[in-house]
Write a protein that holds these residues in place. Structure first.
Motif, PDB file in Angstrom:
ATOM      1  N   UNK B 169      -5.244  -3.674 -11.308  1.00 20.25           N
ATOM      2  CA  UNK B 169      -5.002  -2.333 -10.764  1.00 20.25           C
ATOM      3  C   UNK B 169      -5.402  -1.241 -11.757  1.00 20.25           C
ATOM      4  N   UNK B 170      -4.998  -1.396 -13.009  1.00 18.64           N
ATOM      5  CA  UNK B 170      -5.213  -0.288 -13.958  1.00 18.64           C
ATOM      6  C   UNK B 170      -6.690   0.061 -14.122  1.00 18.64           C
ATOM      7  N   UNK B 171      -7.562  -0.933 -14.005  1.00 17.58           N
ATOM      8  CA  UNK B 171      -8.978  -0.694 -14.243  1.00 17.58           C
ATOM      9  C   UNK B 171      -9.810  -0.739 -12.964  1.00 17.58           C
ATOM     10  N   UNK B 172      -9.137  -0.856 -11.833  1.00 17.43           N
ATOM     11  CA  UNK B 172      -9.859  -0.935 -10.560  1.00 17.43           C
ATOM     12  C   UNK B 172     -10.109   0.461 -10.003  1.00 17.43           C
ATOM     13  N   UNK B 173     -11.314   0.684  -9.535  1.00 19.83           N
ATOM     14  CA  UNK B 173     -11.634   1.941  -8.853  1.00 19.83           C
ATOM     15  C   UNK B 173     -11.377   1.747  -7.371  1.00 19.83           C
ATOM     16  N   UNK B 174     -10.454   2.532  -6.841  1.00 15.13           N
ATOM     17  CA  UNK B 174     -10.093   2.445  -5.436  1.00 15.13           C
ATOM     18  C   UNK B 174      -9.998   3.860  -4.887  1.00 15.13           C
ATOM     19  N   UNK B 175      -9.974   3.938  -3.573  1.00 11.24           N
ATOM     20  CA  UNK B 175      -9.704   5.227  -2.948  1.00 11.24           C
ATOM     21  C   UNK B 175      -8.208   5.497  -3.065  1.00 11.24           C
ATOM     22  N   UNK B 176      -7.868   6.623  -3.644  1.00  8.49           N
ATOM     23  CA  UNK B 176      -6.463   6.987  -3.815  1.00  8.49           C
ATOM     24  C   UNK B 176      -6.280   8.432  -3.369  1.00  8.49           C
ATOM     25  N   UNK B 177      -5.213   8.654  -2.630  1.00  9.74           N
ATOM     26  CA  UNK B 177      -4.861  10.013  -2.211  1.00  9.74           C
ATOM     27  C   UNK B 177      -3.963  10.612  -3.295  1.00  9.74           C
ATOM     28  N   UNK B 178      -4.520  11.517  -4.085  1.00  9.38           N
ATOM     29  CA  UNK B 178      -3.737  12.184  -5.137  1.00  9.38           C
ATOM     30  C   UNK B 178      -3.048  13.394  -4.507  1.00  9.38           C
ATOM     31  N   UNK B 179      -1.728  13.436  -4.605  1.00 12.19           N
ATOM     32  CA  UNK B 179      -1.006  14.542  -3.955  1.00 12.19           C
ATOM     33  C   UNK B 179      -1.295  15.881  -4.634  1.00 12.19           C
ATOM     34  N   UNK B 180      -0.880  16.940  -3.964  1.00 11.12           N
ATOM     35  CA  UNK B 180      -1.009  18.270  -4.560  1.00 11.12           C
ATOM     36  C   UNK B 180       0.238  18.572  -5.393  1.00 11.12           C
ATOM     37  N   UNK B 181       0.113  19.547  -6.285  1.00 14.34           N
ATOM     38  CA  UNK B 181       1.266  19.967  -7.086  1.00 14.34           C
ATOM     39  C   UNK B 181       2.385  20.470  -6.176  1.00 14.34           C
ATOM     40  N   UNK B 182       1.995  21.169  -5.095  1.00 15.56           N
ATOM     41  CA  UNK B 182       3.005  21.703  -4.180  1.00 15.56           C
ATOM     42  C   UNK B 182       3.812  20.569  -3.547  1.00 15.56           C
ATOM     43  N   UNK B 183       3.116  19.508  -3.150  1.00 15.41           N
ATOM     44  CA  UNK B 183       3.824  18.372  -2.551  1.00 15.41           C
ATOM     45  C   UNK B 183       4.810  17.757  -3.550  1.00 15.41           C
TER      46      UNK B 183
END
Lengths: 333, 418
Positions: B169-183
């Motif tokens: 996981x740590x070195x795998x490139x995957x599609x990730x939804x990074x939340x917003x600061x507001x969320x």
């Protein structure tokens, strides 16, 4: 300099009642405003040098920080005698984590205060010689080299007293401990071992390093105050006799500490950024025997099966300190 | 915001969004990318106020976090493997003091022999430390677990370990939804400590406690973990409300409704397991999956409910209780005790040994047929093991074990013994 000679007409000594001093020269302990950071009722042994040293040091740090002080404590006598549940002697915010991490815990506190903008609150960490010179050494060196804003105070009673007087790397040569028994051809702790933590601290180039003993409580107060005027990593190494571990009379704690300094075995000095800036001179030179003889931990050096060679070796160590730190005034020679 | 991103970078961004005030960094593979990224974030000023401290050991990392948390700061660090063991004394201390530190553990084997690859030996060695331990199945969950971990830990005043498989996981490139600061700000309130080192109100933290109260203090840690069993599902629901996706919780089932055989596991291997289960389902096998997210607290009731309707279960775990068998399996068996279910344990993937679909197909079929040993070792090279055991029988000075094994397997030209 906190220890510049002050001549007093009554006695010719350096001792003086606070009433004779100007208000700003009076001791922290003489003030009604002292914090009583470690209050009475704790469980230290009678004559404990560490309890005395800690009280003066922490009260002086409290005075210097206007009461804005947080203390981290290593495991050891000081932690144990001051806190058994449900009692605590501490009148300052105080944390004990584990044996070997007091410097790192203090770093964390200082970092939190910085992040929160509480720059007026200062941090001290404290531990015994085992917690400082042995098990906490890695964390202490890390705190030093990062120059974290912490005053670390080592209460050096030269062995692991809390666990029953075992040798540490601050135990002096020839001393009897539970793990360096006075048996065999070289009784007691071996010569040529141990580490000099004040000098190691100086080698880090930190802003302030000082040593002091409980024989000169005003000097402790001065050095704590001096340290608290600075920021960054500072180190104070206090010599605190342990009546139980050393086999000394509980009323002799201050006398033994004075003899350690006067014999040259414990040089009292201060240093800034790795350079010695001041030395507390020997006032009444004494041979090391005067220091060793009242202590049962050195009893095997004297008497029927005496070891004069070992005493001579210890004297040579004291003489080297005297030369190295220029502990004697020129006119005394 | 969707990103194609390395797991460590995603976690670093998630941690930064949680506004930690003190971060302690010490390098150890495979977590290092996380603290490197956070160091850059702090140094360039985009995470402020925050103190980033390069410490001299993992023991110091946890100790600095303890001091920072006790002084009221949100504290974070990351480690793995030997590093987690090196800080173990402080790990226990943090939970004993009730300090809500969040730590990523990039799961890695423990030596000897030294090995940097993934298994769960490190985190499970701290099973009884009092820390909450959450295991991520993929990098999206790793991101989401960190955000929930700060909230959960601070509510309960307990430290939380977010475990993610090293390298996988740590070195795998995957599609990730990074939340917003507001969320994240909407979900995670600022840290209100239960205890704080404050000159205005001095407290003694870490006093010595004797027999008269020690059990009560330890029980309180247990009680908080039991509270966590209730709060974790609630926090997952609240998380969905803010972030719009299901993530975390205690445990999850997959194809379990009519399953006769259930596979139980933690972490990224669940992805491979689900693929195999899909393929076996297509062939008519009634097989399902139980993935455990919360290892501590261990959701006994949820595990039991998920398994009692099947006929047998297989716990596949990347850890070994030497001299016993499974670690996770022991807990699962406790959950179903008295149910009469047949249970099997498969130790797999130690030190990064690949867990392949082909091997799982074979293993799961054996589980269905109940032909497995109670404890089996997936893809263990019996010949190599037997050769070494025979060498030890014949020669007193049989030599270094790892070197012999490498030699027998023809990996390096090592010295010959026996």
């Amino acid at each position: 300099m906190g220890f510049q000679p002050v001549k007093f007409y009554q006695t010719g000594t350096y001792t003086v009642g606070n009433r004779l001093l100007a208000a700003d020269e009076r001791s922290v302990q003489s003030s009604e405003q002292r914090s009583n950071a470690i209050n009475s009722g704790h469980r230290a042994c009678q004559g404990c040098g560490e309890a005395l040293g800690a009280r003066y040091a922490i009260d002086a740090a409290m005075a210097a920080s206007n009461g804005q002080l947080i203390a981290a404590n290593a495991t050891g006598c000081l932690e144990v005698f001051s806190t058994p549940y449900p009692e605590s002697s501490w009148q300052v915010p105080w944390i004990h984590s584990v044996f070997g991490n007091a410097p790192a815990v203090a770093t964390g506190i200082a970092a939190a205060l910085k992040a929160k903008g509480k720059t007026e609150v200062r941090v001290v960490a404290q531990g015994g010689d085992g917690g400082t010179t042995d098990i906490g050494f890695g964390c202490l060196s890390g705190m030093f080299e990062r120059n974290d804003d912490v005053l670390y105070i080592c209460y050096d009673n030269q062995a692991y007293m809390n666990t029953g007087v075992q040798r540490s790397s601050a135990t002096p040569p020839a001393a009897r401990t539970a793990t360096t028994m006075p048996v065999g051809p070289q009784p007691g702790n071996p010569f040529g071992q141990g580490k000099n933590l004040p000098e190691i601290a100086m080698a880090h180039g930190i802003p302030y390093v000082a040593t002091a003993t409980v024989a000169d409580l005003r000097d402790i107060e001065y050095k704590v105050k001096r340290a608290m005027q600075m920021h960054g990593a500072r180190y104070l190494h206090l010599f605190v006799p342990c009546p139980l571990g050393w086999g000394t009379a509980s009323h002799d704690t201050i006398r033994i500490a004075r003899l350690a300094k006067e014999s040259g075995l414990f040089p009292v000095f201060e240093a800034e950024h790795g350079e010695v800036t001041g030395v507390l001179k020997i006032r009444h030179p004494v041979p090391v025997e005067d220091y060793l003889k009242p202590q049962k931990r050195f009893a095997h050096l004297f008497g029927k099966h005496a070891h004069p060679d070992m005493v001579a070796h210890i004297q040579a160590l004291a003489d080297r300190n005297i030369r190295k730190y220029k502990l004697l005034d020129e006119e005394v020679h | 915001m969707l990103k194609q991103i390395e797991g460590s970078q995603a976690v670093a961004q998630a941690v930064a969004l949680c506004r930690p005030e003190v971060i302690c960094a010490y390098p150890i593979s495979p977590q290092t990318h996380i603290v490197e990224a956070l160091g850059k974030t702090v140094k360039e000023g985009s995470l402020s106020p925050c103190e980033f401290i390069n410490v001299e050991s993992e023991f110091a990392a946890m100790s600095v976090a303890i001091g920072a948390s006790a002084a009221g700061a949100r504290a974070y660090t990351a480690t793995a493997s030997q590093g987690l063991l090196f800080m173990a004394e402080a790990v226990y201390n943090a939970s004993g003091l009730g300090l809500p530190i969040v730590m990523t553990v990039a799961n890695r084997a423990i030596g000897a022999p030294i090995n940097i690859w993934n298994d769960h030996s490190d985190a499970l060695s701290q099973r009884d430390s009092g820390w909450l331990q959450l295991f991520a199945e993929n990098n999206q969950e790793a991101v989401d677990l960190h955000i929930q971990a700060f909230r959960l830990g601070e509510e309960l005043s307990m430290p939380v370990m977010v475990c993610m498989d090293g390298f996988i996981l740590t070195h795998a490139f995957e599609r990730v939804d990074i939340p917003t600061q507001e969320q994240v700000d909407a979900y995670l309130p600022s840290f209100e400590p239960r205890q704080v080192l404050d000159p205005a109100e001095p407290v003694t933290i870490g006093a010595m406690v004797g027999p008269e109260a020690f059990m009560e203090v330890r029980y309180l840690a247990h009680a908080r973990q039991l509270q966590a069993l209730e709060r974790i599902p609630q926090l997952a629901t609240e998380f969905r409300d803010v972030f719009g996706r299901d993530s975390c919780g205690l445990a999850h089932t997959y194809c379990a409704d009519d399953a006769e055989t259930m596979i139980v596991a933690m972490g990224s291997v669940l992805g491979t397991i689900k693929d195999v289960v899909d393929e076996m389902r297509a062939d008519g096998h009634r097989i399902g999956v139980l993935g455990i997210t919360s290892y501590r607290p261990f959701p006994l009731a949820q595990v039991r409910a998920a398994l009692v309707h099947c006929k047998r279960f297989l716990v596949l775990e990347k850890s070994l209780a030497v001299g016993l068998g499974g670690i996770l399996a022991t807990d699962v068996r406790m959950a179903v005790s008295g149910s009469g279910l047949r249970g099997f344990t498969a130790i797999a993937g130690l030190g990064g040994r690949p867990i392949t679909k082909a091997s799982l197909h074979q293993l799961f079929r054996q589980a269905e047929q109940e032909t497995l040993e109670p404890v089996s070792f997936l893809d263990l090279d019996r010949d190599a093991v037997n050769k070494q055991l025979e060498r030890e029988r014949q020669t007193r000075r049989s030599g270094p074990i790892a070197e012999n094994m490498l030699h027998d397997k023809g990996i390096v030209s090592a010295g010959q013994f026996g």
